[in-house]
Scaffold this active site. Structure first.
Site, short mmCIF file in Angstrom:
data_model
loop_
_atom_site.label_atom_id
_atom_site.label_comp_id
_atom_site.label_asym_id
_atom_site.label_seq_id
_atom_site.Cartn_x
_atom_site.Cartn_y
_atom_site.Cartn_z
N HIS A 104 7.41 1.42 5.93
CA HIS A 104 7.81 2.82 5.73
C HIS A 104 8.91 2.93 4.69
O HIS A 104 8.93 3.85 3.88
CB HIS A 104 8.32 3.42 7.04
CG HIS A 104 7.22 3.72 8.01
ND1 HIS A 104 7.36 3.63 9.36
CD2 HIS A 104 5.94 4.12 7.80
CE1 HIS A 104 6.24 3.95 9.95
NE2 HIS A 104 5.35 4.25 9.02
N ARG A 152 -13.41 -5.42 -5.74
CA ARG A 152 -12.11 -4.91 -6.17
C ARG A 152 -10.98 -5.42 -5.31
O ARG A 152 -9.81 -5.30 -5.67
CB ARG A 152 -12.13 -3.37 -6.21
CG ARG A 152 -12.43 -2.73 -4.90
CD ARG A 152 -12.79 -1.26 -5.06
NE ARG A 152 -11.62 -0.39 -5.05
CZ ARG A 152 -11.67 0.94 -5.04
NH1 ARG A 152 -12.87 1.55 -5.09
NH2 ARG A 152 -10.61 1.67 -5.02
N CYS A 183 -10.89 9.45 -12.95
CA CYS A 183 -9.89 9.53 -11.91
C CYS A 183 -9.58 8.18 -11.26
O CYS A 183 -8.89 8.13 -10.25
CB CYS A 183 -10.31 10.54 -10.84
SG CYS A 183 -11.82 10.08 -9.99
#
Ligand code: PEP
Ligand code: MG
Length: 550
Positions: free
Chosen positions: A191, A464, A501
């Site tokens: 976090h 990937r 994108c």
């Protein structure tokens, strides 16, 4: 001849994991955790009162942070606040105190046991929860022992060194005063790492350095991009760091100058720069003023943790997204699960090769109830805002687009029959499969958007997520660029928009190759919009080899 050993003045280099940020030179400041002082065993009644007061103090501080922070930080802290009110946590502590254990010892024992349970599971989500528990443990302990980290004493421009940083401690710190931070532990997916990236704080984690061995008041260079801390740098390293810092500052100024402007190449070609939205928190962190709209919304996050959001919940998010975009075009991609994005309860288990299996639109056809629910929410949102476009992922053959359009039409007809307002959005496709790239002109799509991440993996036959074959998956590989050029040509021939994108559009170093292919619409990570606009401003298509930019 051997130089005399001078460990305290010789440069010491510590390598860690780069999270975010650039280069800075500053004084080192070691932040020690709470709990360094211990309470003595006292009267159990007083200890219980002290413990309850510490819980209250922690709750008040968390509440204040939640109110002051954005929703990303708020989500993290709400969980901690809930834990403070959880009897399963506090009752055993109070029982131990009643049995004569000092309050701090009782709290440490309980929290350490909880943290060990969460960590032991080996699950990434639970490990994140362990981090929250450890944060809460320290916050209550600080209140109990009065040993809260003395943040006020941190000198301006300092490089903070800590064994670990917790989210609430991170949020307590005024980072605008500091050069950045280094932790001995921590992870790039924690976090704290997410918060540091979102706020542009320089952070290196996992250096494993021994905090006690650091010279008090020493100077260091934090090269956060390289994941390196150099303590006691020599004069050459200082000069290099100062030069790098000055170059970065200059670049920041140049980025600030273009960030809020429409992008244009040096030879005057306008380029639309859109944002990729892959987490709702981005809507709180980024202003839509810096982009020309949203080129990709990865709606997978709506389904995070195996949730299946209903039509109303989805509609609420699409409304929020459209309000954020403030009239700019917004492209929402339908659920793209499968492959590297498994979704419990939705994706198909046991496929031999999930990347070549039932993923993206194929999965939407296999789970029509999930697809139709999303389509209904989207067409309802489209009725309220004319700027919404819908995009289909992982499409291979024209009949798939026809089938998706037929399903969209059916949902619109059903809603209209029920008297629910809805509208036809533009329906486009992602070009991620070489077959679709080669035959793009055969698709009756309202627009094309090139998903270069998948297009590269399928063109180069390199997964990937497999670093062992990453070198073969070079985005500048001529075959990939040729496919991009073909899609641009197909879009021009059909008179429809073509954008890109995938991650290529977020990489300033690749922008010139994309513009060379004739692209004039790029959608990238929000944090990269400034650097991408700068790369566009630096591009001059005049006289470039093979570039046809007219
Ligand atoms: C892509 O493949 O380039 C893309 C944008 O989609 P994702 O990364 O979400 O698969
Ligand atoms: Mg993709």
């Amino acid at each position: 001849m051997t130089a005399p050993a001078q460990p305290q003045t010789q440069p010491q280099v510590y390598e860690g994991i780069a999270v975010s940020g650039g280069v800075a030179l500053g004084p080192l400041h070691v932040l020690r955790g709470p709990g360094a002082t211990a309470r003595r065993a006292g009267d159990p009644v007083q200890e219980a009162a002290a413990f309850k007061a510490a819980l209250n103090e922690a709750a008040t501080a968390l509440q204040a942070l939640i109110e002051a922070e954005d929703s990303l930080a708020g989500d993290i802290l709400e969980f901690q606040l809930a834990l403070l009110e959880d009897d399963d946590i506090t009752a055993p502590v109070l029982a131990a105190i009643a049995g004569g254990t000092p309050a701090d010892r009782a709290w440490i024992d309980k929290m350490d046991a909880e943290i060990a349970d969460y960590r032991g599971d080996g699950d990434g989500v639970l490990a994140g929860r362990a981090e929250d528990l450890s944060d809460l443990k320290n916050r209550v302990l600080s209140a109990l022992t009065g040993s809260s980290a003395a943040l006020a004493e941190v000198p301006a421009g300092a490089i903070l060194v800590a064994e670990d940083l917790t989210p609430s401690l991170f949020l307590d710190i005024d980072w605008s005063r500091l050069a950045g931070a280094v932790t001995t532990g921590g992870s790039p997916t924690s976090h704290v790492a997410i918060l540091a990236r979102a706020r542009g704080v320089s952070l290196v984690v996992g250096t494993r350095l021994a905090v006690e061995g650091l010279p008090a008041g020493g100077t260091a260079i934090l090269d956060a991009a390289a994941g390196r801390l150099t303590v006691n740098p020599d004069s050459a390293a200082r000069a290099a760091a100062e030069a790098a810092g000055a170059a970065e500052a200059e670049k920041e100024r140049a980025i600030a100058a273009v960030l809020h402007q429409p992008a244009r190449t040096a030879d005057g070609i306008p380029v639309m720069v859109l944002a990729n939205i892959d987490a709702p928190a981005l809507l709180d962190q980024v202003s839509s003023d810096i982009c020309d709209g949203v080129g990709l919304t990865r709606t997978e996050f709506l389904f995070a943790g195996g949730r299946q959001p209903d039509e109303e919940e989805q509609l609420a998010f699409y409304r929020r997204l459209l309000a954020w975009a403030d009239g700019r075009p917004v492209t929402v991609r339908t659920l793209d699960a499968g492959g590297d994005k498994p979704l419990p309860g939705v994706t198909i288990d046991g496929e031999t090769n999930p990347f070549l299996g039932v993923r993206g639109l194929r999965l939407s056809f296999a789970r029509p109830e999930v697809f139709r629910c999303q389509l209904r929410a989207l067409v309802r949102a489209a009725e309220e805002a004319g700027n919404l476009k819908v995009m289909l992922p992982m499409i291979t053959a024209p009949w798939e687009l026809d089938q998706a359009r037929a399903m969209l039409d059916e949902e619109i007809a059903g809603l209209r029959q029920a008297g629910i307002p809805c509208a036809h959005p533009a329906l486009g496709i992602m070009i991620e499969v070489p077959a679709a790239a080669l035959m793009a002109g055969d698709f009756e799509a309202d627009f094309y958007s090139i998903g270069s991440n998948d297009l590269i993996q399928y063109t180069a036959a390199c997964a990937r997520d497999n670093p062992a074959v990453a070198a073969l998956a070079d985005p500048r590989t001529p075959a990939v660029l040729e496919l991009i050029r073909r899609v641009v040509a197909a879009g021009e021939a059909r008179g429809v928009e073509v954008s890109l994108c995938g991650e290529m559009a977020s990489s300033p170093a690749l922008i010139s190759s994309l513009l060379d292919c004739g692209l004039t619409m790029l959608s990238c990570a929000p944090a990269q919009i400034g650097p991408v606009k700068l790369a566009i401003a630096d591009y001059d298509g005049r006289g470039r080899n093979g570039a046809d930019h007219g």
